[in-house]
Design an enzyme around this catalytic site. Structure first.
Site, PDB file in Angstrom:
ATOM      1  N   LYS A  63       0.834  -1.189   0.000  1.00 30.41           N
ATOM      2  CA  LYS A  63       0.000   0.000   0.000  1.00 30.41           C
ATOM      3  C   LYS A  63       0.878   1.252   0.000  1.00 30.41           C
ATOM      4  O   LYS A  63       2.000   1.216   0.518  1.00 30.41           O
ATOM      5  CB  LYS A  63      -0.887   0.045   1.255  1.00 30.41           C
ATOM      6  CG  LYS A  63      -1.922  -1.051   1.396  1.00 30.41           C
ATOM      7  CD  LYS A  63      -2.660  -0.893   2.721  1.00 30.41           C
ATOM      8  CE  LYS A  63      -3.661  -2.006   2.970  1.00 30.41           C
ATOM      9  NZ  LYS A  63      -4.812  -1.928   2.070  1.00 30.41           N
ATOM     10  N   ARG A  66      -9.988 -11.966   2.234  1.00 28.22           N
ATOM     11  CA  ARG A  66     -10.808 -13.053   1.679  1.00 28.22           C
ATOM     12  C   ARG A  66     -10.084 -14.388   1.760  1.00 28.22           C
ATOM     13  O   ARG A  66     -10.728 -15.442   1.783  1.00 28.22           O
ATOM     14  CB  ARG A  66     -11.194 -12.707   0.243  1.00 28.22           C
ATOM     15  CG  ARG A  66     -10.068 -12.539  -0.735  1.00 28.22           C
ATOM     16  CD  ARG A  66     -10.484 -11.796  -1.995  1.00 28.22           C
ATOM     17  NE  ARG A  66     -10.828 -10.410  -1.714  1.00 28.22           N
ATOM     18  CZ  ARG A  66     -11.330  -9.568  -2.613  1.00 28.22           C
ATOM     19  NH1 ARG A  66     -11.526  -9.971  -3.858  1.00 28.22           N
ATOM     20  NH2 ARG A  66     -11.613  -8.324  -2.285  1.00 28.22           N
TER      21      ARG A  66
END
Length: 461
Positions: free
Chosen positions: A238, A312
């Site tokens: 990020k 996920r």
């Protein structure tokens, strides 16, 4: 934590009353005149606070808008950080519960890192004679649990990492009828939890799975929580500003813990199994690479095209474990996608899934006064996740459409089609970096905890 007592009248030097568009709601000897309200700037606008002189003390007039929301009113009183007598139109046990929730949950969250942490306030709540002596200790315990979980979610990742959160879960369950089982990295490997292991590979602080079991009898719900104690994005790193706030990425797992403990404190006649899927997503020479293929517990292979779509992956193992139990309902909760914030803003959570669990969550949110919006799971979006070399890819690089829904479609691959399942994406409201609102303070919100406890209460009847 604030203390509350129920009284027939209050002698507190500071008295709080609500002020709606139609005027002061609480009809009592402390009702100010219109001229007094105008003189001291009292307004009906939601959340406004004016203090009028009252003998040796003061009258705190709280704006509540067109009609009073007792949770909102109580929370505004609590945010003043002052002990007070509280006068409001409380006629039923339900009214009282809402007001108490506001008083206990609306204040500032304590922090062990600040000397001037949240002070303890004492509130005298004026109620009808028939409500004097009402036992609300269970509600107090649940609210205290939520405040405690908020504090944990607010903690920095150098102190709240997978092993530390697992240990906190174990300590928090002490004395309650909750069995706690902690799987370390060796047990995770034995149990074929390739998703959790792959996300945690890059960190020197290995992943954990915490299984929480409460057996009250009756229906069985399984809860699965995303618990990324810090998310750098892994090798799909990020930008610097994107990492600020990533300590909140374990809010889903912390919420699962709070729900299981809350249900146990209430002694509900329901079975609850919680799975906290904990990992720290870090870049290193041992981290999962974009393009790697991993195997989830159910045997499905995943091509990891973006290591920043890691939540996920841990949930895939948790949902598989939950599905193996064949519960009546499965609910997962996660700060899953930034796309949820784009779609729903910072106050609404999204829910998607199949079967009765979706409606149960919506009903629970309505009872708890929390903001939850139903979202679809379009079948055509599943093809976006097709992979040439694995059963499924974790993302489609370059695709920006329906990101929250695509995340839901990925998770659906790990839940049987006939299983009642709801996925709660709390990426927007999990933490609040704006002004406090309703019972939500700045920082961690504990959103959906009360909603899921309401679901458990409904199923236990």
């Amino acid at each position: 934590m604030s203390r509350i007592s129920l009284v027939a009248s209050t002698s507190s030097p500071l008295i709080a009353i609500p002020f709606a568009t139609a005027g002061v709601i609480a009809s009592n000897e402390h009702s100010p005149s219109t001229s007094q309200l105008e003189l001291y700037g009292a307004k009906a606008k939601l959340g406004t606070v004016a203090k009028l002189p009252l003998g040796q003390g003061a009258l705190m007039v709280i704006g509540v808008g067109d009609s009073i929301d007792l949770r909102e009113f109580g929370a505004t009183v609590a945010r003043e950080n002052a002990s007070a007598g509280v006068i409001a139109p409380v006629a039923t046990r339900e009214d009282l519960n809402k007001l108490i929730e506001g008083l206990l949950l609306g204040g500032k969250t304590p922090s062990r890192y600040k000397k001037d942490s949240a002070p303890t306030s004492n509130f005298e709540v004026v109620v009808p004679a028939e409500l004097i002596g009402t036992d609300f200790s269970a509600l107090e315990d649940v609210c205290a649990q939520i405040v405690s979980i908020r504090e944990v979610i607010n903690m920095p990742a150098n102190d709240m990492y997978p092993e530390a959160l697992a240990q906190f879960a174990k300590e928090s369950a002490a004395g309650l009828p909750v069995e706690v089982e902690i799987w370390d990295e060796n047990r995770l490997a034995q149990e074929r939890c390739g998703g959790i292991l792959s996300v945690g590979k890059g960190s020197v602080r290995p992943p954990r799975l915490v299984k929480l079991s409460y057996r009250g009898g009756g229906k069985h719900i399984a809860l699965v929580g995303k618990g990324i104690t810090f998310d750098t994005g892994g090798l799909s790193l990020k930008p610097a500003e994107g990492m600020v706030g990533m300590k909140y990425d374990m809010a889903g797992s912390a919420s699962v813990l709070a729900v299981v403990l809350g249900v146990a404190r209430l002694g509900l006649k329901i079975d609850v199994t919680g799975f906290m899927c904990l990992a720290e997503n870090m870049p290193s020479g041992s981290a999962t690479r974009p393009g790697d293929v991993i195997t989830i517990r159910n045997g499905k292979t995943v091509e990891v095209l973006n290591t920043d779509a890691e939540g996920r992956l841990v949930l895939a193992d948790g949902l598989t474990l939950a599905s193996e139990l064949k519960p009546d309902h499965i609910i997962d909760i996660a700060t899953l996608t930034g796309a949820a914030t784009i779609a729903l803003g910072n106050r609404y959570a999204g829910v998607m899934g199949h079967g009765a669990a979706v409606d149960l969550c919506l009903d629970g949110a309505k009872q708890a006064g929390e903001l939850l919006w139903p979202m679809p799971l379009p079948v055509e979006l599943r093809t976006i996740l097709d992979s040439e070399i694995a059963d499924i890819a974790n993302v489609k690089i370059g695709n920006r459409a329906g990101g929250m829904l695509v995340g839901g479609q990925f998770l659906a691959d790990f839940v049987p089609a006939d299983q009642s399942w709801a996925h709660l994406d709390i990426a927007g409201p999990a933490n609040n970096d704006a002004a406090p609102y309703s019972v939500i303070p700045k920082g961690a919100s504990g959103v959906m905890i009360r909603s899921l406890i309401a679901v458990a209460q409904q199923l236990s009847q």
